[in-house]
Write an enzyme that holds these catalytic residues in place. Structure first.
Site, PDB file in Angstrom:
ATOM      1  N   HIS A   1      -3.321   7.652   2.860  1.00  0.00           N
ATOM      2  CA  HIS A   1      -3.729   6.325   2.376  1.00  0.00           C
ATOM      3  C   HIS A   1      -5.135   6.028   2.919  1.00  0.00           C
ATOM      4  O   HIS A   1      -5.420   6.249   4.103  1.00  0.00           O
ATOM      5  CB  HIS A   1      -2.721   5.286   2.866  1.00  0.00           C
ATOM      6  CG  HIS A   1      -3.090   3.883   2.533  1.00  0.00           C
ATOM      7  ND1 HIS A   1      -3.610   3.528   1.314  1.00  0.00           N
ATOM      8  CD2 HIS A   1      -3.024   2.733   3.272  1.00  0.00           C
ATOM      9  CE1 HIS A   1      -3.847   2.227   1.310  1.00  0.00           C
ATOM     10  NE2 HIS A   1      -3.506   1.723   2.486  1.00  0.00           N
TER      11      HIS A   1
ATOM     12  N   ASN B   1      -9.943   0.011   0.838  1.00  0.00           N
ATOM     13  CA  ASN B   1      -8.493   0.150   0.712  1.00  0.00           C
ATOM     14  C   ASN B   1      -8.050  -0.444  -0.638  1.00  0.00           C
ATOM     15  O   ASN B   1      -8.097  -1.662  -0.810  1.00  0.00           O
ATOM     16  CB  ASN B   1      -7.840  -0.589   1.891  1.00  0.00           C
ATOM     17  CG  ASN B   1      -6.332  -0.510   1.868  1.00  0.00           C
ATOM     18  OD1 ASN B   1      -5.726  -0.155   0.850  1.00  0.00           O
ATOM     19  ND2 ASN B   1      -5.706  -0.856   2.982  1.00  0.00           N
TER      20      ASN B   1
ATOM     21  N   CYS C   1       0.818  -1.225   0.000  1.00  0.00           N
ATOM     22  CA  CYS C   1       0.000   0.000   0.000  1.00  0.00           C
ATOM     23  C   CYS C   1       0.853   1.277   0.000  1.00  0.00           C
ATOM     24  O   CYS C   1       0.360   2.351  -0.318  1.00  0.00           O
ATOM     25  CB  CYS C   1      -0.939   0.011   1.192  1.00  0.00           C
ATOM     26  SG  CYS C   1      -2.124  -1.336   1.181  1.00  0.00           S
TER      27      CYS C   1
HETATM   28  N1  COA Z   1     -17.784  -7.699  11.353  1.00  0.00           N
HETATM   29  C1  COA Z   1     -18.238  -7.854  12.616  1.00  0.00           C
HETATM   30  N2  COA Z   1     -17.427  -8.080  13.656  1.00  0.00           N
HETATM   31  C2  COA Z   1     -16.123  -8.154  13.427  1.00  0.00           C
HETATM   32  C3  COA Z   1     -15.568  -8.007  12.124  1.00  0.00           C
HETATM   33  C4  COA Z   1     -16.465  -7.782  11.080  1.00  0.00           C
HETATM   34  N3  COA Z   1     -16.059  -7.625   9.806  1.00  0.00           N
HETATM   35  N4  COA Z   1     -14.236  -8.131  12.212  1.00  0.00           N
HETATM   36  C5  COA Z   1     -13.946  -8.342  13.505  1.00  0.00           C
HETATM   37  N5  COA Z   1     -15.091  -8.364  14.230  1.00  0.00           N
HETATM   38  C6  COA Z   1     -15.249  -8.564  15.680  1.00  0.00           C
HETATM   39  C7  COA Z   1     -14.054  -9.275  16.295  1.00  0.00           C
HETATM   40  O1  COA Z   1     -14.215 -10.669  16.175  1.00  0.00           O
HETATM   41  C8  COA Z   1     -14.139  -8.795  17.721  1.00  0.00           C
HETATM   42  O2  COA Z   1     -15.099  -9.529  18.401  1.00  0.00           O
HETATM   43  P1  COA Z   1     -14.871  -9.970  19.944  1.00  0.00           P
HETATM   44  O3  COA Z   1     -14.776  -8.682  20.707  1.00  0.00           O
HETATM   45  O4  COA Z   1     -16.070 -10.777  20.228  1.00  0.00           O
HETATM   46  O5  COA Z   1     -13.586 -10.749  19.937  1.00  0.00           O
HETATM   47  C9  COA Z   1     -14.648  -7.359  17.598  1.00  0.00           C
HETATM   48  O6  COA Z   1     -15.301  -7.295  16.307  1.00  0.00           O
HETATM   49  C10 COA Z   1     -13.550  -6.323  17.640  1.00  0.00           C
HETATM   50  O7  COA Z   1     -12.528  -6.757  16.770  1.00  0.00           O
HETATM   51  P2  COA Z   1     -11.178  -5.977  16.629  1.00  0.00           P
HETATM   52  O8  COA Z   1     -10.236  -6.744  15.776  1.00  0.00           O
HETATM   53  O9  COA Z   1     -10.751  -5.533  17.999  1.00  0.00           O
HETATM   54  O10 COA Z   1     -11.698  -4.694  15.833  1.00  0.00           O
HETATM   55  P3  COA Z   1     -10.910  -3.396  15.518  1.00  0.00           P
HETATM   56  O11 COA Z   1     -11.584  -2.244  16.144  1.00  0.00           O
HETATM   57  O12 COA Z   1      -9.434  -3.546  15.747  1.00  0.00           O
HETATM   58  O13 COA Z   1     -11.156  -3.282  13.954  1.00  0.00           O
HETATM   59  C11 COA Z   1      -9.994  -3.583  11.895  1.00  0.00           C
HETATM   60  C12 COA Z   1     -10.636  -4.266  13.106  1.00  0.00           C
HETATM   61  C13 COA Z   1      -9.404  -4.651  10.993  1.00  0.00           C
HETATM   62  C14 COA Z   1     -11.049  -2.785  11.150  1.00  0.00           C
HETATM   63  C15 COA Z   1      -8.876  -2.624  12.416  1.00  0.00           C
HETATM   64  O14 COA Z   1      -8.050  -3.301  13.324  1.00  0.00           O
HETATM   65  C16 COA Z   1      -8.041  -2.047  11.294  1.00  0.00           C
HETATM   66  O15 COA Z   1      -8.515  -1.297  10.471  1.00  0.00           O
HETATM   67  N6  COA Z   1      -6.719  -2.353  11.292  1.00  0.00           N
HETATM   68  C17 COA Z   1      -5.835  -1.866  10.270  1.00  0.00           C
HETATM   69  C18 COA Z   1      -6.012  -2.692   9.015  1.00  0.00           C
HETATM   70  C19 COA Z   1      -5.410  -2.054   7.796  1.00  0.00           C
HETATM   71  O16 COA Z   1      -5.518  -0.880   7.588  1.00  0.00           O
HETATM   72  N7  COA Z   1      -4.789  -2.887   6.971  1.00  0.00           N
HETATM   73  C20 COA Z   1      -4.214  -2.485   5.731  1.00  0.00           C
HETATM   74  C21 COA Z   1      -2.979  -1.743   5.941  1.00  0.00           C
HETATM   75  S1  COA Z   1      -2.404  -1.083   4.429  1.00  0.00           S
END
Ligand code: COA
Length: 321
Positions: A247, A277, A112
């Site tokens: 980004h 993304n 990315c």
């Molecule tokens: N729909 C519903 N629930 C979801 C889910 C989805 N798509 N994905 C995860 N969950 C759940 C998890 O299982 C977790 O449940 P639990 O509390 O029962 O264990 C809860 O939601 C919270 O999950 P978590 O991973 O803590 O969420 P988060 O706030 O960290 O958000 C992302 C997850 C992936 C959106 C976030 O971490 C993110 O954007 N990270 C960066 C990713 C990125 O930018 N990658 C590319 C880089 S170039």
């Protein structure tokens, strides 16, 4: 000599997948995806479409907007981590399709962050006097590498391409400074394991694997650091910024930086709600939209800043000409 952006272009495939569509495949909801990421829908390529197809259309539009004759292009640089084939490169494929017979062509892999790495590389070629006209493209089709049963990743990504045409200039504008960084020790947090030379038979399916929380923590710091450091390299600070193109990964990452630097929201471009993304395409696609919407004017100081797998992060500071 400086590298001036004289034209931009972008392209996305027509098929839209909404959050509601995804909630029929995995255990998720429109509400969860919107509130945790800001994404509402994304574009997905059909099976016949490869990255070079998107890259070609974006490049063609950048050539049109800059009135560039393909025969005058010295170098084509394509940032991608989802090439059509390991070789030939996407840049060679589009060199042929554009009829840019005088151009050298190569791909650059920084996920990315790829567009920012490619823009910095192109600017250095121009500043060295080696080349005058360089086409830089960011293009990816990461939806082809998603595990559609993994709700942690399949909600985040979309396909697209963006391009800029650079020209050598002695005017007071163009790429002013570039800040490029890598953190290989944390590469494990965002990986596409299958299909490379460690696993040519693809025992691991070629799917994106991510530790979202770790990437999130890294991204917030990376965006913050790269914006500050690229400004410092040109003797500027936050108060000099007219426009930021971050980004487009997650609105919460962008909002953190807006808050940290106390930036007015209208100075920071966001279109991730429409595309998710799009990896290396995200920044040049957003730039093209911002230019088309007259958001950037001559003389503006624009920061392009992003992060990605590697882990990598990078920013370019551009004075719009
Ligand atoms: N729909 C519903 N629930 C979801 C889910 C989805 N798509 N994905 C995860 N969950 C759940 C998890 O299982 C977790 O449940 P639990 O509390 O029962 O264990 C809860 O939601 C919270 O999950 P978590 O991973 O803590 O969420 P988060 O706030 O960290 O958000 C992302 C997850 C992936 C959106 C976030 O971490 C993110 O954007 N990270 C960066 C990713 C990125 O930018 N990658 C590319 C880089 S170039």
């Amino acid at each position: 000599m400086k590298a001036k952006i004289i034209g931009t272009g972008s392209y996305v495939p027509p098929k839209i997948i909404t959050n509601d569509d995804l909630s029929k495949i995995v255990d998720t909801s429109d509400e969860w995806i919107r509130s945790r990421t800001g994404i509402e829908e994304r574009r997905v390529s059909d099976p016949q479409t490869a990255t070079s197809d998107l890259a070609y259309f974006a490049a063609k539009r950048a050539l049109l907007s800059s009135k560039t004759d393909p025969m005058s292009i010295d170098l084509i640089l394509v940032a991608t981590c989802s090439p059509d084939t390991l070789f030939p490169s996407v840049s060679c494929i589009i060199q042929d399709r554009l009829g840019a017979q005088n151009a050298a062509a190569m791909d650059l892999s920084a996920a990315c962050s790829g567009f920012n790495f490619a823009l910095a590389t192109a600017a250095s070629f121009i500043e060295s006097g080696n080349y005058k006209n360089i086409l830089v493209v960011g293009a990816d089709t990461l939806t082809k590498y998603l595990d559609w049963t993994d709700r942690n990743t399949c909600i985040l990504f979309g396909d697209g391409a963006g391009a800029v045409m650079l020209k050598a200039t002695d005017e007071d504008c163009g790429v002013l400074s570039s800040y490029l960084k890598a953190k290989g020790e944390d590469g494990k947090f965002l990986v596409m394991p299958g299909g490379g030379s460690r696993d040519p038979e693809m025992k691991n399916k070629r799917f994106i694997r991510m530790e979202g929380k770790e990437v999130f923590k890294f991204a917030v710091k990376a965006l913050e650091e790269s914006v500050l450091e690229v400004l410092k390299l040109s003797g500027m600070d936050i108060s000099d910024i007219d426009f930021v193109i971050p980004h487009q990964a997650n609105i919460r990452i962008i909002d953190h930086v807006i808050k940290k630097f106390n930036l007015p929201k209208d100075k920071v471009y966001v279109n991730l709600q429409k595309y998710g993304n799009t990896s290396a395409a995200s920044i040049p696609m957003a730039l093209d939209e911002a230019v088309a919407g007259n958001k950037i004017k001559k003389g503006d100081i624009v920061v392009l800043s992003g992060f990605g797998a590697g882990l990598t992060y990078a920013a370019n500071l551009v004075k719009w000409g």
